[in-house]
Scaffold this motif. Structure first.
Motif, mmCIF file in Angstrom:
data_model
loop_
_atom_site.group_PDB
_atom_site.id
_atom_site.type_symbol
_atom_site.label_atom_id
_atom_site.label_comp_id
_atom_site.label_asym_id
_atom_site.label_seq_id
_atom_site.Cartn_x
_atom_site.Cartn_y
_atom_site.Cartn_z
ATOM 1 N N GLY A 1 40.587 35.352 27.858
ATOM 2 C CA GLY A 1 40.776 36.253 28.995
ATOM 3 C C GLY A 1 39.527 36.362 29.848
ATOM 4 O O GLY A 1 39.602 36.378 31.083
ATOM 5 N N VAL A 2 38.368 36.435 29.196
ATOM 6 C CA VAL A 2 37.099 36.491 29.938
ATOM 7 C C VAL A 2 36.873 35.182 30.684
ATOM 8 O O VAL A 2 36.430 35.175 31.844
ATOM 9 N N ALA A 3 37.183 34.065 30.039
ATOM 10 C CA ALA A 3 37.038 32.765 30.704
ATOM 11 C C ALA A 3 37.921 32.689 31.942
ATOM 12 O O ALA A 3 37.508 32.185 32.991
ATOM 13 N N ALA A 4 39.152 33.220 31.827
ATOM 14 C CA ALA A 4 40.072 33.200 32.965
ATOM 15 C C ALA A 4 39.578 34.080 34.102
ATOM 16 O O ALA A 4 39.833 33.789 35.282
ATOM 17 N N ALA A 5 38.866 35.160 33.765
ATOM 18 C CA ALA A 5 38.359 36.074 34.793
ATOM 19 C C ALA A 5 37.295 35.412 35.658
ATOM 20 O O ALA A 5 37.163 35.727 36.840
ATOM 21 N N ARG A 6 36.548 34.489 35.078
ATOM 22 C CA ARG A 6 35.519 33.797 35.863
ATOM 23 C C ARG A 6 36.011 32.461 36.424
ATOM 24 O O ARG A 6 35.518 31.994 37.445
#
Length: 228
Positions: free
Chosen positions: A100-105
């Motif tokens: 999810g964090v990877a998708a946010a960036r």
């Protein structure tokens, strides 16, 4: 006379016990030691598991704080480390939070991370399907309808608990692709399912209304007169 017989029985009993002890005493002692060692080992293992859970919980909360503070690279690295070293439950949570964090960036990186989760055969089937759905929702904005169908088509046509979200991803992809009739049909299948969660239902209802003009006309009942 009775006392004499009683003493003889006691002597015989002691003699039998002495023979049993001479023959199996070492084994009895070893068994007792093994039981004590096993009990101590189990207690030590439970303590170790507890300490692992406490450490993982603290690390997880720290990673969540980093993500909420907008420190995405640090948060992603922290979640990945938990996924490598933490207990099974925290490992799964950390994998999803890292994706999810990877998708946010970067959505492409997020899709790749969710695909990696979906391919991890060590995880439960439900977790892997959830990863496919999460990746498909990201693909709605970055890829075409075929890619979304490839990931969640089987889930959407099934009866599992993730069918609602999978159908939502399909409806959005169909809407974006301009296939309004298909989007309306998929959205209708969502709203007509009595087990659809409220959030998914409300979004599907919006898609259904937006595509209402493309919905196929209802078939006339047999024997009914045509409308004048």
């Amino acid at each position: 006379m009775t006392d004499i017989f009683h003493e003889i029985e006691e002597d015989l009993r002691r003699d039998r016990l002495r023979k049993v002890w001479d023959r199996f005493g070492a084994l009895i002692i070893a068994a007792c030691v093994l039981v004590v060692v096993a009990a101590a080992g189990w207690s030590a293992y439970k303590y170790w598991r507890h300490q692992q859970a406490v450490s993982a919980s603290a690390a997880y909360e720290s990673a969540v704080s980093l993500a909420e503070a907008g420190k995405l690279p640090e948060a992603e690295a922290a979640f990945i480390e938990i996924a490598k070293t933490g207990p099974a439950g925290y490992r799964t949570l950390a994998l999803f939070r890292a994706a999810g964090v990877a998708a946010a960036r970067d959505k492409v990186a997020g899709i790749a991370a969710f695909d990696a989760i979906a391919a991890d055969t060590r995880l439960p089937a439900l977790a892997r399907d959830l990863a496919l759905v999460r990746g498909a929702l990201l693909l709605v904005d970055t890829a075409g309808l075929p890619e979304v169908k490839q990931r969640v088509g089987a889930i959407a046509t099934g009866t599992g608990p993730l069918r609602h979200s999978a159908r939502e991803a399909l409806a959005l992809a169909e809407l974006k692709a301009g296939d309004l009739s298909a989007a309306n049909k998929t959205a209708t299948s969502i709203t007509s399912d009595g087990e659809t969660p409220p959030g998914v239902r409300s979004r599907a209802e919006l898609v259904r209304r937006l595509t209402a003009a493309a919905a196929p006309a209802p078939e006339a009942a047999p024997g009914s007169a045509p409308t004048q």
